[in-house]
Design an enzyme around this catalytic site. Sequence first.
Site, PDB file in Angstrom:
ATOM      1  NE  ARG A 193      12.455  38.645  29.243  1.00  0.00           N
ATOM      2  CZ  ARG A 193      11.345  38.868  29.965  1.00  0.00           C
ATOM      3  NH1 ARG A 193      10.151  38.685  29.427  1.00  0.00           N
ATOM      4  NH2 ARG A 193      11.419  39.268  31.214  1.00  0.00           N
ATOM      5  CG  ASP A 247      11.236  27.189   7.753  1.00  0.00           C
ATOM      6  OD1 ASP A 247      11.727  28.104   7.079  1.00  0.00           O
ATOM      7  OD2 ASP A 247      11.873  26.539   8.599  1.00  0.00           O
ATOM      8  CE1 TYR A 302      18.839  22.474  10.121  1.00  0.00           C
ATOM      9  CE2 TYR A 302      17.500  23.417  11.859  1.00  0.00           C
ATOM     10  CZ  TYR A 302      18.735  23.027  11.374  1.00  0.00           C
ATOM     11  OH  TYR A 302      19.851  23.177  12.145  1.00  0.00           O
ATOM     12  CE  LYS A 332      20.073  28.436   7.760  1.00  0.00           C
ATOM     13  NZ  LYS A 332      20.767  28.411   8.994  1.00  0.00           N
TER      14      LYS A 332
END
Length: 393
Positions: free
Chosen positions: A58, A183, A111, A208
Site C-alpha cells: 500500500r 483531469d 465526468y 482510458k
Amino acid sequence: MDTKNKGFNSKLVHGGGYKDQLLSAVTPIYQTSTFAFHNADHGAQCFAGESDGYIYTRLGNPTIIDLEKTVAELENGFGGIATSSGMAAVNTVYLGILESGSHMIGHEALYGPSRAIMESLYPKFNVESTFVDATKLENVKNAIRPNTRLIFLETPANPTIGITDIKAVSEIAKEVGAVVCVDNTFCSPYLQNPLDLGADIVLHSMTKFINGHADIVAGMVVAKTEEMYRQLRSVMMNVGCNMDPHQAFLTRRGLKTLAIRIDRAQANSMKVAEFLENHPKVEWVKYPGLKSHPQYELAQKQMRGPGAMISFGLKGGLDAGKKMMDNVQLALLAVSLGGIETLIQHPASMTHSKLSREAKEKAGISDGLVRLSVGIEEAEDIIADLDQALMHV
Ligand code: LCS
C-alpha cells in the site's frame, strides 16, 4: 536507462528506470503484500526513509513505482501517485487539497461522479463548491471566493468536448492562491501537459488511453512539486486507494504503445468527424480537430492533437439516439473510452438518464447527443458502421 533527454516514444518504452537483477526485459509483477527487512537496522532505515527498501505494497511496490515514475516523467511532474481507479485519483486530490471551510470551483461538465461526489458527500465536511462553464474565463473569475482553494478542470470535458484555457485559469488561480488540478484523461500526456501550462496537479483515469486495452480500471495523480506530491501521497497511503501490482503491470504494458495507438485513433477520428459533419441526420459535431469547434484556436495552441473523442447531436433527439444505439454492429455499445475498440454511448438514455432535464441542459447534454470513442480499426469500417446505423434513425 535514464530517459530524461529522450523523446516521447523512448520514454514510453524505457521510462521508469527499473533495473531488474535478472535483467528481465520488462518490470516483473511483485505480487506481494509485504517485504522482509534484512535486520532491525534495515527495517528502521526503511521506515525513516533512509533506505530504498520497500515496506508494504500500500505504501510502495517496485511494479507500481515503475509506472508512477514513467507517468510523472511524461507529465513533467515531480512524482506520480498510482490509485485503484480514476475516481480514487479525483478523491485523493479533493481530500489532499480541501479542508473544512474551503471552496472549490469545478467545470460544469466534469465526468459525472467527479461533480456528483463533490455535491453530495463533501458538504458533510463543510466544503463548498461552485460549478461553472470554465470555457468562459469570466465565469471562473466571478466564482472566486476568499476561501477558494481548488480549481478543478477537465479539458476536453466529458462528454461535451468543451475546452478550457489551462494557462489563463492557472494565472487567475495564482493571483488568489488556489491550486489548479486538470483531469487530463481525454488527452493523455501525449497530447497535453497541463503542468507545463501552469497547473499544479494533473490526474488521469488510466482506465482510458494510458492503458488503452479496456482490461483494467486505474488512476494516477501527478504533482508538480515535491511538497504537493508528499501531501497527496500520504492521502493515497492512508485512505488505502492504492493500485495493485498486477494492475500496474498491465497499465505499464499498455502505456508503451500510447503514442502509436493515439496517432492511429486520431487519424480515424478526423475522417469520422468529417463524415458525421456532412451527414443529413446529424445536427452538429464537436471534435477539436474541426474548425467548427467553438474553441478550435485554443485546441491548436494547448493540445498537440485533437484526440479520439467525438460528440455529435442527432436531429431526431432521444428516439434517434436509441435507434442508433440499437443498430451499431462494429462499435461496442458501452461506456468508458480510450481503448483500441470503437465505443459508442448515448448519455441521455444511459449515463445521464437519471439527471433532470434542467441538469442535463446545464451540463450541455441534449437528448440527441451521442459520444464516440474512436478506436484503431479501419476508418472505412467505422464509418460504414455508423452510416448503416444512421439509416435506421
Ligand atoms: N475522469 C474522466 C474524464 C473520466 O472519463 C472518468 C471515467 C473518470 C475520471 C473516472 O475514472 P475511473 O474511476 O472510471 O477509472 N469515465 C467513464 C466514462 O466516460 N464512462 O465510463 C467511465
